[in-house]
Design an enzyme around this catalytic site. Sequence first.
Site, PDB file in Angstrom:
ATOM      1  CD  GLU A  69      -0.454  -4.505   9.530  1.00  0.00           C
ATOM      2  OE1 GLU A  69      -1.642  -4.587   9.844  1.00  0.00           O
ATOM      3  OE2 GLU A  69       0.211  -5.471   9.112  1.00  0.00           O
TER       4      GLU A  69
ATOM      5  NE  ARG B 155      -4.598   0.105  10.933  1.00  0.00           N
ATOM      6  CZ  ARG B 155      -5.210   1.107  10.294  1.00  0.00           C
ATOM      7  NH1 ARG B 155      -6.467   1.411  10.587  1.00  0.00           N
ATOM      8  NH2 ARG B 155      -4.570   1.797   9.369  1.00  0.00           N
TER       9      ARG B 155
ATOM     10  N   GLY C  83      19.459  -2.569  33.855  1.00  0.00           N
ATOM     11  CA  GLY C  83      20.525  -1.576  34.048  1.00  0.00           C
ATOM     12  C   GLY C  83      21.499  -1.609  32.884  1.00  0.00           C
ATOM     13  N   GLY C  84      22.790  -1.478  33.196  1.00  0.00           N
ATOM     14  CA  GLY C  84      23.818  -1.427  32.139  1.00  0.00           C
ATOM     15  C   GLY C  84      23.764  -2.636  31.222  1.00  0.00           C
TER      16      GLY C  84
ATOM     17  CG  LEU D 175      -1.780   1.214   1.492  1.00  0.00           C
ATOM     18  CD1 LEU D 175      -2.790   1.422   0.362  1.00  0.00           C
ATOM     19  CD2 LEU D 175      -2.540   1.095   2.830  1.00  0.00           C
ATOM     20  CB  SER D 176       3.460   2.477   2.390  1.00  0.00           C
ATOM     21  OG  SER D 176       2.691   2.192   3.523  1.00  0.00           O
TER      22      SER D 176
HETATM   23  N1  CAA Z   1     -13.657  -0.010   6.410  1.00  0.00           N
HETATM   24  C1  CAA Z   1     -14.383   0.323   5.327  1.00  0.00           C
HETATM   25  N2  CAA Z   1     -14.259   1.503   4.678  1.00  0.00           N
HETATM   26  C2  CAA Z   1     -13.360   2.372   5.159  1.00  0.00           C
HETATM   27  C3  CAA Z   1     -12.564   2.099   6.285  1.00  0.00           C
HETATM   28  C4  CAA Z   1     -12.736   0.841   6.929  1.00  0.00           C
HETATM   29  N3  CAA Z   1     -12.036   0.480   8.005  1.00  0.00           N
HETATM   30  N4  CAA Z   1     -11.755   3.162   6.530  1.00  0.00           N
HETATM   31  C5  CAA Z   1     -12.037   4.085   5.581  1.00  0.00           C
HETATM   32  N5  CAA Z   1     -13.003   3.594   4.757  1.00  0.00           N
HETATM   33  C6  CAA Z   1     -13.632   4.289   3.627  1.00  0.00           C
HETATM   34  C7  CAA Z   1     -14.318   5.556   4.113  1.00  0.00           C
HETATM   35  O1  CAA Z   1     -15.646   5.287   4.557  1.00  0.00           O
HETATM   36  C8  CAA Z   1     -14.300   6.419   2.867  1.00  0.00           C
HETATM   37  O2  CAA Z   1     -15.355   6.049   2.007  1.00  0.00           O
HETATM   38  P1  CAA Z   1     -16.432   7.175   1.526  1.00  0.00           P
HETATM   39  O3  CAA Z   1     -15.591   8.192   0.784  1.00  0.00           O
HETATM   40  O4  CAA Z   1     -17.377   6.409   0.662  1.00  0.00           O
HETATM   41  O5  CAA Z   1     -17.029   7.740   2.772  1.00  0.00           O
HETATM   42  C9  CAA Z   1     -13.000   6.035   2.188  1.00  0.00           C
HETATM   43  O6  CAA Z   1     -12.634   4.753   2.726  1.00  0.00           O
HETATM   44  C10 CAA Z   1     -11.904   7.017   2.453  1.00  0.00           C
HETATM   45  O7  CAA Z   1     -11.736   7.080   3.847  1.00  0.00           O
HETATM   46  P2  CAA Z   1     -11.275   8.391   4.615  1.00  0.00           P
HETATM   47  O8  CAA Z   1     -12.017   9.584   4.067  1.00  0.00           O
HETATM   48  O9  CAA Z   1     -11.333   8.118   6.070  1.00  0.00           O
HETATM   49  O10 CAA Z   1      -9.752   8.498   4.100  1.00  0.00           O
HETATM   50  P3  CAA Z   1      -8.592   9.460   4.541  1.00  0.00           P
HETATM   51  O11 CAA Z   1      -7.847   9.849   3.326  1.00  0.00           O
HETATM   52  O12 CAA Z   1      -9.105  10.531   5.464  1.00  0.00           O
HETATM   53  O13 CAA Z   1      -7.616   8.466   5.365  1.00  0.00           O
HETATM   54  C11 CAA Z   1      -6.757   7.214   7.241  1.00  0.00           C
HETATM   55  C12 CAA Z   1      -7.967   7.849   6.546  1.00  0.00           C
HETATM   56  C13 CAA Z   1      -7.374   6.567   8.477  1.00  0.00           C
HETATM   57  C14 CAA Z   1      -5.730   8.246   7.650  1.00  0.00           C
HETATM   58  C15 CAA Z   1      -6.150   6.147   6.298  1.00  0.00           C
HETATM   59  O14 CAA Z   1      -5.520   6.728   5.184  1.00  0.00           O
HETATM   60  C16 CAA Z   1      -5.131   5.263   7.013  1.00  0.00           C
HETATM   61  O15 CAA Z   1      -5.514   4.306   7.687  1.00  0.00           O
HETATM   62  N6  CAA Z   1      -3.840   5.576   6.839  1.00  0.00           N
HETATM   63  C17 CAA Z   1      -2.765   4.689   7.351  1.00  0.00           C
HETATM   64  C18 CAA Z   1      -2.396   3.687   6.310  1.00  0.00           C
HETATM   65  C19 CAA Z   1      -1.761   2.482   6.909  1.00  0.00           C
HETATM   66  O16 CAA Z   1      -2.217   1.910   7.888  1.00  0.00           O
HETATM   67  N7  CAA Z   1      -0.727   2.026   6.264  1.00  0.00           N
HETATM   68  C20 CAA Z   1      -0.074   0.833   6.695  1.00  0.00           C
HETATM   69  C21 CAA Z   1       0.687   0.261   5.569  1.00  0.00           C
HETATM   70  S1  CAA Z   1       0.558  -1.473   5.521  1.00  0.00           S
HETATM   71  C22 CAA Z   1       1.745  -2.103   6.527  1.00  0.00           C
HETATM   72  O17 CAA Z   1       2.359  -1.440   7.317  1.00  0.00           O
HETATM   73  C23 CAA Z   1       1.836  -3.576   6.404  1.00  0.00           C
HETATM   74  C24 CAA Z   1       3.119  -4.163   6.671  1.00  0.00           C
HETATM   75  O18 CAA Z   1       3.803  -4.588   5.760  1.00  0.00           O
HETATM   76  C25 CAA Z   1       3.535  -4.402   8.071  1.00  0.00           C
END
Ligand code: CAA
Length: 387
Positions: A369, A249, A345-346, A128-129
């Site tokens: 995540e 998570r 400690g140390g 994703l990232s």
């Molecule tokens: N379930 C269903 N739908 C969801 C949802 C969920 N849990 N969370 C968001 N959505 C939907 C929203 O309802 C929205 O839909 P509508 O537009 O129809 O209402 C849409 O998704 C967009 O959501 P937001 O408007 O909330 O989006 P945002 O841009 O404000 O972002 C955020 C929200 C919570 C910050 C999100 O971007 C986020 O979780 N960011 C962190 C990303 C992350 O966790 N990355 C981890 C990388 S993976 C990793 O680390 C794995 C590894 O290898 C260890």
Amino acid sequence: MMTDLHHLTEEQRAIIATARAFADEHVRPYADQWDRAGHFEPSLVRRLGDLGFLGMLLPTEYDGLGLDARSYLLALEEIAAADASTAVMMSVHNSLPTQMLNAFGTPEQKRRFLAPMARGELLGAFALSEPDAGSDASAIRCQARRDGDDWIVEGTKAWVTSGTHAGVIIAMIRTDTPEARRRSKGISAFILTPDLPGFTVGKKEDKMGLRASPTVQLVFDGMRVPGDRMLGAEGQGFIYAMQSLEHGRLGISAQSIGIARAAFEAARAYAMERKQFGQPIAEFQGVQFKLADMATRLTAARALLHTVAAAKDRGVLVPGEVSMCKLFASEMAMWVTTQAIQVFGGYGYMKEYPVEKYFRDAKVTEIYEGTSEVQRIVIGRAVSKPQ
Ligand code: CAA
């Protein structure tokens, strides 16, 4: 330390015993060596697959164990207590790519990918990232454009766990156009395999902790992806990823609890053995209070996780509660591992003793995540709505 607060079934006790025996034989004795060498041990994938631990949540139809979330999280805690790197490989595989395929895949996609993933023949990763899109996940720029039935993809994914050895990567890629951006609605999920032309594994990161878990960039240079590799509906990839991160998570919460438990147990054993001022330091109230606070926070995190996981199993999750688990458990792990170093400690600062590794491994649980700040955004939005 494991109270029976959570009313474990016979089956769950057997899963814990199996995971512990596996960790004692195949993981714990080597974890320090793998950490120092930055070595990922590929045989673990097949071994975990043989136990069924790479398909814990999958239906038996696809060679999974068909278990509930709590059983899976109990196994993951055991593995994490032995080695956090092995645990993150297991967590990402079970929580993200396999869950996405199971929930949104066609029967043909499931037959082709899910069963070998459950058996440990194919390791899964999640992409994703990107270098410029971490917390702001819907700002990703990897771009697919149509070419007949295929898609041609350009871009780079960042920090992909297990990316060096993954046989299946679920990647979120833009399918809108640069002229008509649709933020989260312009993102689709694709099933990638390393044999696709134009797919390369890029830079391997040199990390503070989880050094035995390879974290890499993936580079897509005109990568040709057949149309039947799209997962689910076009434009739904961001929502699928967010839904899957709810499993993820919980997994990272169990990993945090495992790391913290290992640190607590090491600190307790050391405090009972180490003598200063003529007595074991565990007899000083200052040290006992530290152990008391560590045990309390650890037990609270586990109780929260298993309450929320049980709600997930019953299909009655309350919005924000998965993020509460991840936030609380990861901050607890960072705190407990810091206290463990203080008890040592140390010696705690030396690589000869185990606690500095727990401390390094714990840190990323507050970052990947979804950072602690992202978890607070999710919780904040959930609790500030009218109930
Ligand atoms: N379930 C269903 N739908 C969801 C949802 C969920 N849990 N969370 C968001 N959505 C939907 C929203 O309802 C929205 O839909 P509508 O537009 O129809 O209402 C849409 O998704 C967009 O959501 P937001 O408007 O909330 O989006 P945002 O841009 O404000 O972002 C955020 C929200 C919570 C910050 C999100 O971007 C986020 O979780 N960011 C962190 C990303 C992350 O966790 N990355 C981890 C990388 S993976 C990793 O680390 C794995 C590894 O290898 C260890």
